[in-house]
Enzyme design. Structure first.
Site, PDB file in Angstrom:
ATOM      1  N   CYS A  57       0.838  -1.190   0.000  1.00  0.00           N
ATOM      2  CA  CYS A  57       0.000   0.000   0.000  1.00  0.00           C
ATOM      3  C   CYS A  57       0.878   1.246   0.000  1.00  0.00           C
ATOM      4  CB  CYS A  57      -0.922  -0.011   1.209  1.00  0.00           C
ATOM      5  SG  CYS A  57      -1.857   1.524   1.431  1.00  0.00           S
TER       6      CYS A  57
ATOM      7  N   ASP B 289      -0.171  -6.034  -0.522  1.00  0.00           N
ATOM      8  CA  ASP B 289      -1.257  -6.242  -1.480  1.00  0.00           C
ATOM      9  C   ASP B 289      -0.884  -7.439  -2.350  1.00  0.00           C
ATOM     10  OD1 ASP B 289      -2.739  -3.972  -0.652  1.00  0.00           O
ATOM     11  OD2 ASP B 289      -1.483  -2.673  -1.893  1.00  0.00           O
TER      12      ASP B 289
END
Length: 286
Positions: A194, A201
């Site tokens: 992120c 992610d």
């Protein structure tokens, strides 16, 4: 030991007011002001994307935790799919999106159509672009299917990796100009972080291209180099698209990533210069 990684957007004023990375309370009644947009230009300027874009596409969001009250106060649940055009001025920041959806939990709506209209209006205003909203009711859940991305997976290549810093130059000299092919390659090893919080992610990516044959080992090393890279999902996909165009001379190209959900939302950016987005279907990890 926790490693620190450079964030090229750390001083960007466009990110200073985001709730992402900050402690926030959850509102249980409708509040459209919770939505926050991030200018797409923030990333596109950094990768020389200006003027006419070299791709079309969509950000496909799946909301698995949509709930509201009907006119009699009875709780309702559904799955929502959101299709945001690639040329909207803003992308929608995901934490604000989750907070906004949570604000519907104790809000009455007369019908699904009313809810759909409000979602479409609020999200399009935040993104300043076109968005389509589809609400999947429980009676339709049985039609939901788990699939895998089409193409040949390159993850079984037996390579040694010692550097996890983002490096597009893994794609240097990665093509065989004597072989012109049309093929679809996939990987489940895409991971980025992120932009604000550095939380991981996790994603799978499909690359469909026509042009000089790409060295699969170099492509895999390039994708793995995102492992500690800080950018939003949409930005990563556009960066991959532009790097493949630059280094691999693809005459036709599609990049499609499906990320695992966080807080009941997944984000699946699709960018192509020659074909239309497929039907949204979830992967096993989603």
């Amino acid at each position: 030991m926790t490693q620190q990684h450079d964030n090229p957007y750390s001083h960007a004023s466009e990110l200073s007011g985001l709730t992402l990375g900050k402690s926030t309370g959850y509102k249980a009644e409708y509040d459209a002001t919770l939505l926050q947009g991030v200018p797409r230009s923030l990333n596109r300027d950094a990768i020389a994307l200006s003027g006419d874009l070299p791709f079309h596409g969509v950000d496909i969001w799946t909301g698995y935790e949509l709930s509201w009250l009907n006119a009699k106060g009875k709780p309702m649940v559904a799955i929502a799919e959101f299709f945001l055009s690639h040329d909207s001025k803003n992308l929608i920041e995901s934490k604000s999106f989750k907070l906004y959806l949570n604000s519907l939990n104790q809000t009455k709506f007369d019908s699904i159509e009313q809810l759909q209209h409000i979602l479409t209006t609020d999200l399009s205003q935040c993104a300043q672009g076109d968005i389509r909203v589809s609400i999947i009711e429980p009676k339709q859940f049985g039609h939901q299917r788990v699939v895998e991305l089409p193409g040949q997976c390159i993850d079984e290549l037996d390579i040694e990796v010692t550097d996890y810093s983002f490096n597009p130059h893994h794609l240097d000299n990665s093509i065989d100009s004597k072989q012109v092919v049309a093929e679809t390659l996939t990987s489940n090893l895409l991971k980025s972080n992120c932009l604000i919080t550095s939380q991981p992610d996790w994603g799978s990516v499909m690359i469909r291209y026509q042009g000089p044959k790409i060295d699969r080992e170099k492509l895999l090393r390039y994708l793995i180099s995102f492992r500690q890279h800080n950018e939003f999902h949409e930005q990563c996909v556009e960066r991959i698209f532009m790097d493949l165009k630059r280094f691999c001379q693809c005459t036709k190209l599609t990049v499609y990533a499906r990320y695992t959900r966080r807080g009941g939302l997944d984000i699946n950016p699709y960018r192509s210069d020659f074909e239309q987005p497929p039907q949204s279907q979830r992967l096993a990890r989603q």
